[in-house]
Design a protein around this motif. Structure first.
Motif, PDB file in Angstrom:
ATOM      1  N   LYS A 184       1.768  15.169   1.790  1.00 36.43           N
ATOM      2  CA  LYS A 184       1.734  14.999   0.337  1.00 36.43           C
ATOM      3  C   LYS A 184       0.491  14.189  -0.073  1.00 36.43           C
ATOM      4  O   LYS A 184      -0.204  14.535  -1.028  1.00 36.43           O
ATOM      5  N   ALA A 185       0.213  13.123   0.673  1.00 39.06           N
ATOM      6  CA  ALA A 185      -0.948  12.282   0.376  1.00 39.06           C
ATOM      7  C   ALA A 185      -2.249  13.071   0.534  1.00 39.06           C
ATOM      8  O   ALA A 185      -3.151  12.957  -0.300  1.00 39.06           O
ATOM      9  N   ILE A 186      -2.355  13.882   1.585  1.00 36.79           N
ATOM     10  CA  ILE A 186      -3.550  14.699   1.815  1.00 36.79           C
ATOM     11  C   ILE A 186      -3.766  15.643   0.637  1.00 36.79           C
ATOM     12  O   ILE A 186      -4.877  15.771   0.120  1.00 36.79           O
ATOM     13  N   LYS A 187      -2.695  16.273   0.192  1.00 38.24           N
ATOM     14  CA  LYS A 187      -2.772  17.206  -0.940  1.00 38.24           C
ATOM     15  C   LYS A 187      -3.313  16.494  -2.190  1.00 38.24           C
ATOM     16  O   LYS A 187      -4.207  16.997  -2.871  1.00 38.24           O
ATOM     17  N   GLU A 188      -2.772  15.317  -2.474  1.00 38.20           N
ATOM     18  CA  GLU A 188      -3.194  14.553  -3.656  1.00 38.20           C
ATOM     19  C   GLU A 188      -4.629  14.056  -3.514  1.00 38.20           C
ATOM     20  O   GLU A 188      -5.409  14.110  -4.473  1.00 38.20           O
ATOM     21  N   LEU A 189      -4.999  13.576  -2.326  1.00 43.45           N
ATOM     22  CA  LEU A 189      -6.361  13.072  -2.109  1.00 43.45           C
ATOM     23  C   LEU A 189      -7.391  14.204  -2.221  1.00 43.45           C
ATOM     24  O   LEU A 189      -8.492  13.996  -2.723  1.00 43.45           O
ATOM     25  N   LYS A 190      -7.026  15.393  -1.753  1.00 41.14           N
ATOM     26  CA  LYS A 190      -7.927  16.547  -1.887  1.00 41.14           C
ATOM     27  C   LYS A 190      -8.127  16.886  -3.357  1.00 41.14           C
ATOM     28  O   LYS A 190      -9.237  17.171  -3.791  1.00 41.14           O
ATOM     29  N   LYS A 191      -7.041  16.838  -4.128  1.00 42.73           N
ATOM     30  CA  LYS A 191      -7.087  17.130  -5.561  1.00 42.73           C
ATOM     31  C   LYS A 191      -7.985  16.119  -6.281  1.00 42.73           C
ATOM     32  O   LYS A 191      -8.710  16.470  -7.210  1.00 42.73           O
ATOM     33  N   GLU A 192      -7.939  14.865  -5.826  1.00 38.29           N
ATOM     34  CA  GLU A 192      -8.750  13.796  -6.428  1.00 38.29           C
ATOM     35  C   GLU A 192     -10.167  13.765  -5.856  1.00 38.29           C
ATOM     36  O   GLU A 192     -10.968  12.912  -6.223  1.00 38.29           O
ATOM     37  N   ASP A 193     -10.459  14.670  -4.927  1.00 35.47           N
ATOM     38  CA  ASP A 193     -11.785  14.800  -4.321  1.00 35.47           C
ATOM     39  C   ASP A 193     -12.214  13.543  -3.553  1.00 35.47           C
ATOM     40  O   ASP A 193     -13.380  13.187  -3.537  1.00 35.47           O
ATOM     41  N   MET A 201       0.842  -1.194   0.000  1.00 37.90           N
ATOM     42  CA  MET A 201       0.000   0.000   0.000  1.00 37.90           C
ATOM     43  C   MET A 201       0.877   1.245   0.000  1.00 37.90           C
ATOM     44  O   MET A 201       1.855   1.304   0.733  1.00 37.90           O
ATOM     45  N   ASP A 202       0.494   2.222  -0.801  1.00 34.80           N
ATOM     46  CA  ASP A 202       1.266   3.460  -0.775  1.00 34.80           C
ATOM     47  C   ASP A 202       0.685   4.426   0.259  1.00 34.80           C
ATOM     48  O   ASP A 202      -0.352   4.148   0.875  1.00 34.80           O
ATOM     49  N   ALA A 203       1.359   5.534   0.458  1.00 35.36           N
ATOM     50  CA  ALA A 203       0.974   6.494   1.500  1.00 35.36           C
ATOM     51  C   ALA A 203      -0.457   6.991   1.325  1.00 35.36           C
ATOM     52  O   ALA A 203      -1.199   7.109   2.302  1.00 35.36           O
ATOM     53  N   LYS A 204      -0.857   7.264   0.074  1.00 36.46           N
ATOM     54  CA  LYS A 204      -2.226   7.751  -0.177  1.00 36.46           C
ATOM     55  C   LYS A 204      -3.263   6.749   0.299  1.00 36.46           C
ATOM     56  O   LYS A 204      -4.241   7.118   0.941  1.00 36.46           O
ATOM     57  N   GLU A 205      -3.052   5.480  -0.038  1.00 34.59           N
ATOM     58  CA  GLU A 205      -4.006   4.437   0.368  1.00 34.59           C
ATOM     59  C   GLU A 205      -4.067   4.303   1.885  1.00 34.59           C
ATOM     60  O   GLU A 205      -5.136   4.121   2.452  1.00 34.59           O
ATOM     61  N   ILE A 206      -2.907   4.398   2.527  1.00 36.86           N
ATOM     62  CA  ILE A 206      -2.853   4.282   3.988  1.00 36.86           C
ATOM     63  C   ILE A 206      -3.573   5.451   4.654  1.00 36.86           C
ATOM     64  O   ILE A 206      -4.356   5.264   5.584  1.00 36.86           O
ATOM     65  N   VAL A 207      -3.341   6.667   4.150  1.00 37.94           N
ATOM     66  CA  VAL A 207      -4.008   7.855   4.702  1.00 37.94           C
ATOM     67  C   VAL A 207      -5.516   7.739   4.518  1.00 37.94           C
ATOM     68  O   VAL A 207      -6.286   7.973   5.456  1.00 37.94           O
ATOM     69  N   LEU A 208      -5.956   7.344   3.333  1.00 35.95           N
ATOM     70  CA  LEU A 208      -7.387   7.204   3.061  1.00 35.95           C
ATOM     71  C   LEU A 208      -8.010   6.135   3.963  1.00 35.95           C
ATOM     72  O   LEU A 208      -9.075   6.348   4.545  1.00 35.95           O
ATOM     73  N   LYS A 209      -7.326   5.016   4.125  1.00 37.38           N
ATOM     74  CA  LYS A 209      -7.810   3.940   4.993  1.00 37.38           C
ATOM     75  C   LYS A 209      -7.922   4.431   6.437  1.00 37.38           C
ATOM     76  O   LYS A 209      -8.920   4.179   7.119  1.00 37.38           O
ATOM     77  N   THR A 210      -6.916   5.150   6.902  1.00 34.46           N
ATOM     78  CA  THR A 210      -6.912   5.693   8.263  1.00 34.46           C
ATOM     79  C   THR A 210      -8.099   6.635   8.470  1.00 34.46           C
ATOM     80  O   THR A 210      -8.788   6.564   9.491  1.00 34.46           O
ATOM     81  N   LEU A 211      -8.354   7.495   7.482  1.00 29.44           N
ATOM     82  CA  LEU A 211      -9.481   8.433   7.581  1.00 29.44           C
ATOM     83  C   LEU A 211     -10.824   7.701   7.557  1.00 29.44           C
ATOM     84  O   LEU A 211     -11.744   8.067   8.288  1.00 29.44           O
ATOM     85  N   ARG A 212     -10.927   6.673   6.729  1.00 25.80           N
ATOM     86  CA  ARG A 212     -12.189   5.912   6.639  1.00 25.80           C
ATOM     87  C   ARG A 212     -12.489   5.166   7.934  1.00 25.80           C
ATOM     88  O   ARG A 212     -13.644   4.988   8.299  1.00 25.80           O
ATOM     89  N   GLU A 213     -11.445   4.712   8.619  1.00 24.46           N
ATOM     90  CA  GLU A 213     -11.631   3.945   9.856  1.00 24.46           C
ATOM     91  C   GLU A 213     -11.914   4.834  11.062  1.00 24.46           C
ATOM     92  O   GLU A 213     -12.332   4.352  12.105  1.00 24.46           O
TER      93      GLU A 213
END
Length: 58
Positions: A36-45, A1-13
């Protein structure tokens, strides 16, 4: 899992919005990776910021 996936998983849980420092603590990732992951996830909505410096998954 990359950082983006981990951040998203953490937020979902999480039952409440998290600060980047909370995400670092829960995920074990580096602060720069989380920011960096937060910035990219925000951009991807995929995440939103219900209040300043707090994030939650959509």
């Amino acid at each position: 899992m990359d950082a983006k996936e981990i951040v998203l998983k953490t937020l979902r849980e999480s039952s409440k919005p998290l600060r980047p420092s909370d995400i670092v603590e829960k995920s074990g990732l580096d602060k720069k990776e989380v920011e960096k992951a937060i910035k990219e996830l925000k951009k991807e909505d995929l995440i939103m910021s219900p209040k300043r410096c707090y994030y939650s998954a959509k």
